[in-house]
Design a protein around this motif. Structure first.
Motif: not given
Length: 290
Positions: A27-33, A135-140
């Motif tokens: 999930r972090a990889l996807l968020a970073d991309l 919600g807040a951007a990139f909340a997690d």
């Protein structure tokens, strides 16, 4: 396939089904991309973002494994979607079209609103833009260094869009609803002068002059205590106008639409036999699909 970052990270199929993305590193990889909006991210940068100082034994191999897992998740949800995660000499990227990422769609709608001349069209576009937020951007990933700048930029854009939306709705005479709706936003962001001004105008036009003045006093005190500053010229001027009930604060009168001298076209009933209705009783109008 669509991607969401205006709230918790989310992935949906084209049919609207939610795609589970298991594993915090995946999930972090996807968020970073997604943070990089289609630009390649070097492998070294991704490794640092995902593991920091707690590097695995084979960082490059570990990253490659996470990329493979992400591709498999996307492919299982929608055949062919694995190709969205591209590997290039400059690094990895997510090749998602702008309209399939909620943050980029939000920005496009805001840009469209700012280009619109008609206040109603501007209000509708801004309302649609604000409606993309869950919600807040990139909340997690709010505490992750790689996501913080993007999240802060998007939040500032959201607040600016909220202020612009409030101002155009005031122009359209929606002060009654705004007087209540803006209260929570002002409480959450008490030092935003433009937002405070819109709320004061809405309160005043809704017949709540005392509350508008009290809001200014709270803002002035908070600004002095927190930043050692005084309210700006525009807000101070608005405060004075409210005190003296300046007519300039009244709801603007919108011009009536131009009248046409063309004759009214005849309806389909003219010349039709009353015993021959256009459709059977209870049937749907032509072109209607329930």
């Amino acid at each position: 396939m669509r991607f969401g970052v205006l709230g918790a990270l989310a992935v949906w199929t084209d049919g609207g089904g939610l795609v589970p993305v298991p594993g915090i590193k995946v999930r972090a990889l996807l968020a970073d991309l997604l943070v990089h909006e289609g630009r390649p991210v070097p492998a070294d940068r991704l490794i640092d973002d995902l593991w920091g100082e707690a590097l695995p034994g084979n960082p490059a191999g570990a990253l490659s494994a996470k990329v493979s897992q992400l591709r498999r998740v996307l492919e299982d949800a929608e055949p062919g979607a694995r190709a969205l995660v591209e590997s290039r000499p400059a690094g990895y990227l997510l090749a998602a079209e702008a309209g399939r990422v909620d943050a980029r769609r939000f920005e496009s709608l805001v840009d469209g609103a700012r280009a619109a001349a008609d206040p109603k069209a501007r209000a509708d576009l801004l309302g649609e833009a604000l409606g993309t937020w869950r919600g807040a951007a990139f909340a997690d990933f709010a505490d992750e260094p790689f996501a913080r700048p993007a999240a802060a930029r998007l939040e500032e854009l959201r607040l600016t869009a909220l202020e612009e939306h409030a101002e155009v709705r005031l122009e359209l005479g929606e002060h009654g609803a705004l007087a209540g709706e803006l209260a929570a936003a002002v409480a959450a962001h008490p030092l935003r002068e433009r937002l405070r001004a819109a709320h004061m105008r809405a309160l005043y036009r809704a017949g709540r002059q005392h509350e508008a003045l009290a809001g200014f006093d709270r803002f002035r005190t908070l600004l002095a205590d927190e930043l050692g500053l005084d309210p700006g010229v525009e807000l101070t001027g608005l405060h004075g106008a409210i005190l003296r009930r300046d007519p300039v604060l009244d709801v603007p009168v919108r011009p009536a639409p131009p009248r046409s001298n063309l004759p009214v076209p005849p309806t389909g009933l003219i010349g039709r036999d009353a015993r021959s209705p256009t459709s059977a009783p209870g049937s749907a109008p032509t072109g209607w699909s329930p």
